[in-house]
Write a protein that holds these residues in place. Structure first.
Motif, PDB file in Angstrom:
ATOM      1  N   HIS A 196       0.860  -1.182   0.000  1.00  0.00           N
ATOM      2  CA  HIS A 196       0.000   0.000   0.000  1.00  0.00           C
ATOM      3  C   HIS A 196       0.896   1.232   0.000  1.00  0.00           C
ATOM      4  CE1 HIS A 196      -3.750   2.142   0.792  1.00  0.00           C
ATOM      5  NE2 HIS A 196      -3.129   2.828   1.735  1.00  0.00           N
ATOM      6  N   THR A 197       0.790   2.064  -1.036  1.00  0.00           N
ATOM      7  CA  THR A 197       1.625   3.248  -1.179  1.00  0.00           C
ATOM      8  C   THR A 197       0.789   4.486  -0.868  1.00  0.00           C
ATOM      9  OG1 THR A 197       2.913   2.121  -2.883  1.00  0.00           O
ATOM     10  CG2 THR A 197       3.128   4.525  -2.769  1.00  0.00           C
ATOM     11  N   ALA A 198       1.139   5.163   0.221  1.00  0.00           N
ATOM     12  CA  ALA A 198       0.309   6.288   0.658  1.00  0.00           C
ATOM     13  C   ALA A 198       1.087   7.256   1.535  1.00  0.00           C
ATOM     14  CB  ALA A 198      -0.901   5.769   1.435  1.00  0.00           C
ATOM     15  N   LEU A 199       0.552   8.466   1.616  1.00  0.00           N
ATOM     16  CA  LEU A 199       1.027   9.498   2.529  1.00  0.00           C
ATOM     17  C   LEU A 199      -0.102   9.779   3.501  1.00  0.00           C
ATOM     18  CD1 LEU A 199       2.865  11.903   3.436  1.00  0.00           C
ATOM     19  CD2 LEU A 199       1.703  13.269   1.672  1.00  0.00           C
ATOM     20  N   PHE A 200       0.192   9.790   4.784  1.00  0.00           N
ATOM     21  CA  PHE A 200      -0.776  10.136   5.819  1.00  0.00           C
ATOM     22  C   PHE A 200      -0.360  11.479   6.400  1.00  0.00           C
ATOM     23  CE2 PHE A 200      -0.819   5.580   5.490  1.00  0.00           C
ATOM     24  CZ  PHE A 200      -2.144   5.207   5.723  1.00  0.00           C
ATOM     25  N   ALA A 201      -1.329  12.400   6.525  1.00  0.00           N
ATOM     26  CA  ALA A 201      -1.025  13.724   7.076  1.00  0.00           C
ATOM     27  C   ALA A 201      -2.244  14.235   7.833  1.00  0.00           C
ATOM     28  CB  ALA A 201      -0.662  14.688   5.952  1.00  0.00           C
ATOM     29  N   GLU A 202      -1.993  15.180   8.751  1.00  0.00           N
ATOM     30  CA  GLU A 202      -3.103  15.823   9.455  1.00  0.00           C
ATOM     31  C   GLU A 202      -2.865  17.320   9.490  1.00  0.00           C
ATOM     32  OE1 GLU A 202      -3.760  14.775  13.565  1.00  0.00           O
ATOM     33  OE2 GLU A 202      -1.664  15.034  14.068  1.00  0.00           O
ATOM     34  N   ASN A 203      -3.979  18.064   9.554  1.00  0.00           N
ATOM     35  CA  ASN A 203      -3.852  19.520   9.620  1.00  0.00           C
ATOM     36  C   ASN A 203      -3.978  19.987  11.066  1.00  0.00           C
ATOM     37  OD1 ASN A 203      -6.616  19.567  10.168  1.00  0.00           O
ATOM     38  ND2 ASN A 203      -7.190  20.513   8.232  1.00  0.00           N
ATOM     39  N   ALA A 204      -3.969  21.289  11.272  1.00  0.00           N
ATOM     40  CA  ALA A 204      -3.969  21.848  12.623  1.00  0.00           C
ATOM     41  C   ALA A 204      -5.219  21.509  13.422  1.00  0.00           C
ATOM     42  CB  ALA A 204      -3.791  23.368  12.558  1.00  0.00           C
ATOM     43  N   GLU A 205      -6.319  21.217  12.733  1.00  0.00           N
ATOM     44  CA  GLU A 205      -7.552  20.871  13.436  1.00  0.00           C
ATOM     45  C   GLU A 205      -7.674  19.358  13.641  1.00  0.00           C
ATOM     46  OE1 GLU A 205     -12.159  22.384  13.728  1.00  0.00           O
ATOM     47  OE2 GLU A 205     -11.101  22.673  11.852  1.00  0.00           O
ATOM     48  N   SER A 206      -6.625  18.631  13.298  1.00  0.00           N
ATOM     49  CA  SER A 206      -6.541  17.189  13.499  1.00  0.00           C
ATOM     50  C   SER A 206      -7.359  16.378  12.498  1.00  0.00           C
ATOM     51  CB  SER A 206      -6.909  16.806  14.937  1.00  0.00           C
ATOM     52  OG  SER A 206      -6.522  15.491  15.207  1.00  0.00           O
ATOM     53  N   PHE A 207      -7.678  16.976  11.345  1.00  0.00           N
ATOM     54  CA  PHE A 207      -8.273  16.192  10.269  1.00  0.00           C
ATOM     55  C   PHE A 207      -7.147  15.421   9.589  1.00  0.00           C
ATOM     56  CE2 PHE A 207     -11.622  19.487  10.413  1.00  0.00           C
ATOM     57  CZ  PHE A 207     -12.731  18.662  10.503  1.00  0.00           C
ATOM     58  N   GLU A 208      -7.341  14.125   9.402  1.00  0.00           N
ATOM     59  CA  GLU A 208      -6.339  13.289   8.752  1.00  0.00           C
ATOM     60  C   GLU A 208      -6.761  12.967   7.331  1.00  0.00           C
ATOM     61  OE1 GLU A 208      -4.419   8.806   9.012  1.00  0.00           O
ATOM     62  OE2 GLU A 208      -5.443   9.593  10.772  1.00  0.00           O
ATOM     63  N   VAL A 209      -5.784  12.995   6.431  1.00  0.00           N
ATOM     64  CA  VAL A 209      -5.989  12.536   5.078  1.00  0.00           C
ATOM     65  C   VAL A 209      -4.976  11.437   4.772  1.00  0.00           C
ATOM     66  CG1 VAL A 209      -6.961  14.681   4.161  1.00  0.00           C
ATOM     67  CG2 VAL A 209      -4.489  14.313   4.076  1.00  0.00           C
ATOM     68  N   GLU A 210      -5.409  10.510   3.933  1.00  0.00           N
ATOM     69  CA  GLU A 210      -4.538   9.458   3.411  1.00  0.00           C
ATOM     70  C   GLU A 210      -4.537   9.637   1.907  1.00  0.00           C
ATOM     71  OE1 GLU A 210      -4.374   4.567   3.054  1.00  0.00           O
ATOM     72  OE2 GLU A 210      -5.859   5.525   4.337  1.00  0.00           O
ATOM     73  N   LEU A 211      -3.385   9.905   1.351  1.00  0.00           N
ATOM     74  CA  LEU A 211      -3.256  10.100  -0.085  1.00  0.00           C
ATOM     75  C   LEU A 211      -2.674   8.822  -0.653  1.00  0.00           C
ATOM     76  CD1 LEU A 211      -1.835  13.729  -0.009  1.00  0.00           C
ATOM     77  CD2 LEU A 211      -4.223  12.972  -0.099  1.00  0.00           C
ATOM     78  N   VAL A 212      -3.440   8.134  -1.486  1.00  0.00           N
ATOM     79  CA  VAL A 212      -3.096   6.791  -1.951  1.00  0.00           C
ATOM     80  C   VAL A 212      -2.691   6.819  -3.415  1.00  0.00           C
ATOM     81  CG1 VAL A 212      -3.921   4.424  -2.168  1.00  0.00           C
ATOM     82  CG2 VAL A 212      -4.788   5.872  -0.309  1.00  0.00           C
ATOM     83  N   ALA A 213      -1.519   6.253  -3.700  1.00  0.00           N
ATOM     84  CA  ALA A 213      -1.029   6.134  -5.064  1.00  0.00           C
ATOM     85  C   ALA A 213      -1.168   4.677  -5.519  1.00  0.00           C
ATOM     86  CB  ALA A 213       0.431   6.572  -5.150  1.00  0.00           C
ATOM     87  N   PRO A 214      -1.424   4.490  -6.826  1.00  0.00           N
ATOM     88  CA  PRO A 214      -1.542   3.101  -7.334  1.00  0.00           C
ATOM     89  C   PRO A 214      -0.213   2.369  -7.277  1.00  0.00           C
ATOM     90  CG  PRO A 214      -1.720   4.700  -9.133  1.00  0.00           C
ATOM     91  CD  PRO A 214      -1.624   5.471  -7.863  1.00  0.00           C
TER      92      PRO A 214
END
Length: 130
Positions: free
Chosen positions: A112-130
């Motif tokens: 699984h190839t991905a970047l996990f990040a969160e912003n100042a309000e603690s929302f998390e995103v997972e950016l997934v590459a094929p």
């Protein structure tokens, strides 16, 4: 075929503080900000028609905590590994802090190839590459 997801709505306590991080990320992923003149929210639309709403609602109570019941994170598709690496390099300058940096890009597992990040309000995103 109809999209499996119509839209996602996220509530924020601070639209002014949170919207810029989402705006940078979503527009980098080819989403478009709708110009709907709404002062309590922002809406970004993907070319597929799916959209994400960020709203500062007067009904919000407490702070967002992704580790409590509810939405843990939003996973979004990225075109490829090179794009993922570019987003990783730029995310801190746009309000996102990388999570699991020591195991990038396979924090989600070896296949699984991905970047996990969160912003100042603690929302998390997972950016997934094929």
């Amino acid at each position: 075929m109809t999209a499996a997801i119509h839209h996602v709505e996220l509530w924020t306590r601070d639209l002014t503080g949170t919207a810029p991080s989402f705006h940078w990320l979503l527009t980098e992923l080819d989403w478009t900000l709708r110009d709907d003149g709404w002062d309590r929210g922002r809406t970004w639309t993907h070319p597929s028609g799916v959209y994400v709403v960020l709203e500062q609602s007067p009904a919000v109570h407490g702070v967002h905590d992704r580790t409590r019941p509810g939405l843990n994170h939003l996973a979004l598709a990225v075109s490829g590994r090179a794009r993922l690496d570019t987003l990783r390099a730029d995310c801190a300058a746009h309000g996102w802090s990388e999570l699991f940096a020591r195991t990038y890009p396979h924090a989600g597992g070896p296949d699984h190839t991905a970047l996990f990040a969160e912003n100042a309000e603690s929302f998390e995103v997972e950016l997934v590459a094929p």
